[in-house]
Design a protein around this motif. Structure first.
Motif: not given
Length: 215
Positions: A31-39
């Motif tokens: 979840e943390g990785a996906l958030t970073l990649l989206k932001e």
């Protein structure tokens, strides 16, 4: 962006990356990785598969659906052919199995970035030249007499002209882990860098930190 849930592996691998000058953003779960990649935008994503929450393969599938996405290296203990084929079918750029050599990983990173032709953002000020082997900054064929620390700070800012760096981020990237100076030492180095540059190319972003401002 580096996704790895094993604290020891992540710590050692990031040390090698930082020694080679990479700015590393770490996530310990999917979840943390996906958030970073989206932001944020990244030059490269390194994804472990078996992590808490969303798996590395699910993140790879998400990236494949995006119009713009970074190249991806999968880094996993899963050695079976089916998993590796699945990763490449989702357009992974490389697949490395654990245990692995951090030095070999760095070489594979360099190769992927070359193939994808994803250069680091560079400043555009005419006449500025960074000489990485000698840790020197030149302007119009004259050395600006930067110290090594000044060079490392300027290099980081220069190569990411659209990014604002906090003092803490600059400290982490430039100074060794066993050296803990006050973050205000960054202000002193930036002041010296500004004196040596032909014009003020380092912008202060009030309340945040510093940014290279190409003119």
């Amino acid at each position: 962006m580096y996704l790895e849930d094993d604290v020891t592996i992540a710590s050692v691998t990031m040390e090698y990356m930082k020694m080679k000058g990479y700015l590393v953003t770490h996530a310990s779960d999917g979840e943390g990785a996906l958030t970073l990649l989206k932001e944020s935008e990244f030059d490269l994503a390194i994804l472990d598969i078996m992590v808490p929450g969303i798996s590395g393969l699910e993140i790879l599938a998400y990236l494949h659906q995006q119009e713009f996405s970074p190249p991806v290296i999968m880094l996993s203990a899963l050695e079976d052919e089916g998993t590796q084929i699945n990763a490449f079918n989702l357009f992974a750029d490389d697949y490395i199995t654990k245990p692995f050599s951090p030095i070999l990983l760095l070489k594979r990173m360099e190769a992927v970035l070359r193939r994808k032709q994803v250069p680091k953002e560079r400043g555009t000020t005419k006449g500025i030249e960074l000489r990485e082997l000698s840790y020197e900054v030149w302007f119009n064929d004259q050395s600006l007499q930067f110290t090594v620390t000044e060079y490392l700070l300027f290099q980081l800012l220069y190569q990411h002209p659209t990014q604002v760096f906090t003092r803490e981020q600059l400290l982490t990237q430039v100074f060794a882990d066993d050296y803990y100076p006050n973050d205000r030492i960054i202000d002193a180095h930036i002041k010296n860098i500004r004196k040596k540059l032909p014009e003020n190319l380092i912008k202060t972003v009030i309340g945040l930190g510093y940014q290279y401002d190409p003119r």
